[in-house]
Scaffold this motif. Structure first.
Motif, PDB file in Angstrom:
ATOM      1  N   ARG A  18      48.274  51.094  88.625  1.00 44.76           N
ATOM      2  CA  ARG A  18      49.254  51.732  87.748  1.00 44.76           C
ATOM      3  C   ARG A  18      49.070  53.242  87.869  1.00 44.76           C
ATOM      4  O   ARG A  18      48.336  53.845  87.091  1.00 44.76           O
ATOM      5  N   ASP A  21      45.586  54.891  87.708  1.00 45.62           N
ATOM      6  CA  ASP A  21      44.750  53.957  86.962  1.00 45.62           C
ATOM      7  C   ASP A  21      44.947  52.544  87.504  1.00 45.62           C
ATOM      8  O   ASP A  21      45.790  52.310  88.375  1.00 45.62           O
ATOM      9  N   SER A  23      44.889  48.203  86.060  1.00 49.53           N
ATOM     10  CA  SER A  23      44.751  47.214  84.993  1.00 49.53           C
ATOM     11  C   SER A  23      44.086  45.992  85.605  1.00 49.53           C
ATOM     12  O   SER A  23      44.430  45.588  86.727  1.00 49.53           O
ATOM     13  N   THR A  25      42.468  41.906  85.096  1.00 49.61           N
ATOM     14  CA  THR A  25      42.390  40.662  84.344  1.00 49.61           C
ATOM     15  C   THR A  25      41.058  40.010  84.666  1.00 49.61           C
ATOM     16  O   THR A  25      40.715  39.850  85.845  1.00 49.61           O
ATOM     17  N   THR A  52      43.355  44.774  76.119  1.00 48.64           N
ATOM     18  CA  THR A  52      44.768  45.117  75.936  1.00 48.64           C
ATOM     19  C   THR A  52      45.672  43.890  75.882  1.00 48.64           C
ATOM     20  O   THR A  52      46.819  43.973  75.455  1.00 48.64           O
ATOM     21  N   ASN A  60      42.812  41.237  79.480  1.00 47.32           N
ATOM     22  CA  ASN A  60      43.198  42.359  80.333  1.00 47.32           C
ATOM     23  C   ASN A  60      42.606  43.638  79.769  1.00 47.32           C
ATOM     24  O   ASN A  60      42.401  43.768  78.560  1.00 47.32           O
ATOM     25  N   ASP A  62      42.674  48.148  80.705  1.00 46.52           N
ATOM     26  CA  ASP A  62      43.083  49.264  81.553  1.00 46.52           C
ATOM     27  C   ASP A  62      41.851  50.088  81.911  1.00 46.52           C
ATOM     28  O   ASP A  62      40.976  50.322  81.069  1.00 46.52           O
ATOM     29  N   SER A  64      40.832  53.773  83.461  1.00 46.39           N
ATOM     30  CA  SER A  64      41.367  55.105  83.758  1.00 46.39           C
ATOM     31  C   SER A  64      40.778  55.666  85.045  1.00 46.39           C
ATOM     32  O   SER A  64      39.779  55.169  85.576  1.00 46.39           O
TER      33      SER A  64
END
Length: 216
Positions: A18, A21, A23, A25, A52, A60, A62, A64
């Motif tokens: 993303r 960044d 994400s 799982t 999240t 999940n 995120d 950074s």
């Protein structure tokens, strides 16, 4: 905060980029998700991540660009086994030591030797972290609270008992493997208290003050 006592292991099931960044799982059939909520912290190989999204047996988080720059998550592949620990509760037994989930550096396995039913693992000690690591002190390796059993200027030895090997990812390590390190939190704050600040003034505690009060 965490204790470094691993509750379960999981598997990196998916990585989605993303921008700068990612994400991730993480699936786990072992972790008790009954008291996990959105926004909770879970240490993943010693890295504090925020939940999240929750699935029946997964979550999940995120990650950074800051975390990617200072940890190994950018190099992990799907299927990677991960040590998991939920944030401690006030009623939790303090079985390990105080762990923040903020990784201080990366270490590399130098060699592994068997010692009876245990194994001795020698790891590199980054120069900028050496002053925080003491023989018979605590260190966090991929989220696991462990005791430093031997120390020299650029390496330290851990002795891994069968229980730890069976319930964490540490048995999969081999010479050349890289791991996250977090040094003892108290050591870092003590250094800050005893050091000079950016203006050159001494902090609230100094060697002179300790001597004056009879501690030295």
């Amino acid at each position: 905060m965490f204790t470094g006592i691993i509750e379960a292991t999981g598997k990196l099931a998916a990585v989605v980029k993303r921008g700068n960044d990612i994400s991730v799982t993480i699936d786990s059939a072992e972790l008790d998700f009954s008291d996990v909520k959105l926004g909770d912290s879970i240490a993943c190989n010693g890295v504090c991540l925020t939940v999240t999204h929750l699935g029946p047996r997964s979550f999940n988080a995120d990650i950074s660009s800051e975390t990617l720059a200072h940890t190994l998550f950018g190099h992990y592949q799907t299927g990677q086994r991960i040590n998991l620990e939920k944030a401690m509760l006030p009623t939790t037994r303090m079985g390990g030591h105080i762990v923040s989930g903020h990784v201080d550096g990366v270490s590399q396995v130098i060699k592994i030797e068997q010692s009876g039913r245990a194994s001795n693992i020698w790891l590199s000690l980054p120069a900028n972290l050496a002053r925080y690591v003491a023989a018979k002190g605590s260190v966090t390796v991929d989220g696991i609270s462990l005791t430093v059993n031997e120390l020299n200027h650029d390496a330290f030895r851990l002795t891994i008992v069968p229980h730890t090997a069976a319930h964490t990812t540490i048995a999969a390590l081999k010479a050349g493997s890289k791991v996250h390190l977090e040094v003892d939190l108290i050591a870092r704050y003590l250094e800050r208290l005893l050091s000079k600040d950016s203006a050159g003034a001494t902090g609230g505690v100094s060697m002179a003050l300790l001597s004056q009060r009879g501690f030295l």
